[in-house]
Design an enzyme around this catalytic site. Sequence first.
Site, PDB file in Angstrom:
ATOM      1  N   HIS A  89       0.814  -1.230   0.000  1.00 17.28           N
ATOM      2  CA  HIS A  89       0.000   0.000   0.000  1.00 17.28           C
ATOM      3  C   HIS A  89       0.846   1.278   0.000  1.00 17.28           C
ATOM      4  O   HIS A  89       0.327   2.367   0.251  1.00 17.28           O
ATOM      5  CB  HIS A  89      -0.935   0.004   1.216  1.00 17.28           C
ATOM      6  CG  HIS A  89      -1.999  -1.057   1.156  1.00 17.28           C
ATOM      7  ND1 HIS A  89      -3.016  -1.033   0.228  1.00 17.28           N
ATOM      8  CD2 HIS A  89      -2.191  -2.181   1.884  1.00 17.28           C
ATOM      9  CE1 HIS A  89      -3.798  -2.098   0.392  1.00 17.28           C
ATOM     10  NE2 HIS A  89      -3.305  -2.819   1.397  1.00 17.28           N
ATOM     11  N   HIS A  92       7.637  -7.875   3.959  1.00 16.79           N
ATOM     12  CA  HIS A  92       6.206  -7.645   3.839  1.00 16.79           C
ATOM     13  C   HIS A  92       5.643  -8.689   2.887  1.00 16.79           C
ATOM     14  O   HIS A  92       5.764  -8.578   1.664  1.00 16.79           O
ATOM     15  CB  HIS A  92       5.991  -6.232   3.302  1.00 16.79           C
ATOM     16  CG  HIS A  92       4.602  -5.738   3.496  1.00 16.79           C
ATOM     17  ND1 HIS A  92       4.151  -5.264   4.700  1.00 16.79           N
ATOM     18  CD2 HIS A  92       3.558  -5.643   2.646  1.00 16.79           C
ATOM     19  CE1 HIS A  92       2.895  -4.900   4.573  1.00 16.79           C
ATOM     20  NE2 HIS A  92       2.501  -5.123   3.338  1.00 16.79           N
ATOM     21  N   HIS A 126      -1.391  -8.710   9.167  1.00 15.70           N
ATOM     22  CA  HIS A 126      -2.127  -8.045  10.249  1.00 15.70           C
ATOM     23  C   HIS A 126      -2.563  -9.008  11.348  1.00 15.70           C
ATOM     24  O   HIS A 126      -3.379  -8.645  12.192  1.00 15.70           O
ATOM     25  CB  HIS A 126      -3.347  -7.263   9.715  1.00 15.70           C
ATOM     26  CG  HIS A 126      -2.994  -6.110   8.840  1.00 15.70           C
ATOM     27  ND1 HIS A 126      -3.890  -5.108   8.524  1.00 15.70           N
ATOM     28  CD2 HIS A 126      -1.847  -5.779   8.210  1.00 15.70           C
ATOM     29  CE1 HIS A 126      -3.303  -4.220   7.720  1.00 15.70           C
ATOM     30  NE2 HIS A 126      -2.062  -4.627   7.523  1.00 15.70           N
TER      31      HIS A 126
HETATM   32 FE   LIG Z   1      -0.741  -3.834   6.017  1.00 19.38          FE
HETATM   33 FE   LIG Z   2       0.407  -5.080   3.057  1.00 24.86          FE
END
Ligand SMILES: [Fe+2]
Ligand SMILES: [Fe+2]
Length: 274
Positions: A68, A153, A180
């Site tokens: 993102h 990530h 998350h």
């Molecule tokens: Fe995230």
């Molecule tokens: Fe992400």
Amino acid sequence: MRLLFLGDIVGRAGRQAVLEALPGLRRRYALDCVIINGENAAGGFGITEAILVELLEAGADAVTLGNHAFDQKEALVFIERHDRLLRPINYPAGTPGRGAALIKTAGGADVLVINAMGRIFMPELDDPFRAIDAELTACTLKQGADAIVIDFHAEATSEKQALGYFVDGRASAVIGTHTHAPTADDRVLPGGTAFISDVGMCGDYNSVLGMEIEEPINRFLTKIPRQRFEPASGPATLSGLAVDIDDKTGLARRCSALRMGPNLEQAAPAFWDN
Ligand SMILES: [Fe+2]
Ligand SMILES: [Fe+2]
């Protein structure tokens, strides 16, 4: 060196919890270095310059991103002004910003921070293994940096674990972000690299990945978007990894999950309290 890494900040709830807690955490644990993933800090999607500055002023030494990174278009411009903001290193050549940076902490230590993105169930970027290997070859522990921290990530735990062992002994910590949801496999690998498959988010866990639950359920049921994803606005829980780094070797002595907030069972790095 005492390092704290905090997982993806999601929306206002996550930001507020981090901004409130960070100065106290820095003092209580005498933290030398704090790194935060901020890819979902602005309304759940991307980061603005105002939010980045707030996080740096609250005590973050570096802010990392992910898929993102550029959801807020202004990031394409302001990322060039901030050498403590990192986007995944394996974006195509020519992408604004940087994926690795040597950060000077307040105590004078040099910390190499690398942000990279996995390729399984993610956008197809360049090979993260070779991109990270090139950085670790150019800047080695103790010769080039007092500590080396990698925010990987990625979606797949296999890819994250493989990367952990690929750099074991060459980096102080490999910390997974993006899902998350925190995993319970925080440990120091045999070569001395602290590792967790996913550190979890700083956000309201009474949610689906930090978002209000109605729209994710709707999309699974109907496959038709009805509204935007909105960050859940209840009180957030901080999720991080605390790492105790040996100043002589730059490798991890101990690591432990840190969780603070109303949604998850609390965890605290006991080794810093005595
Ligand atoms: Fe995230
Ligand atoms: Fe992400």
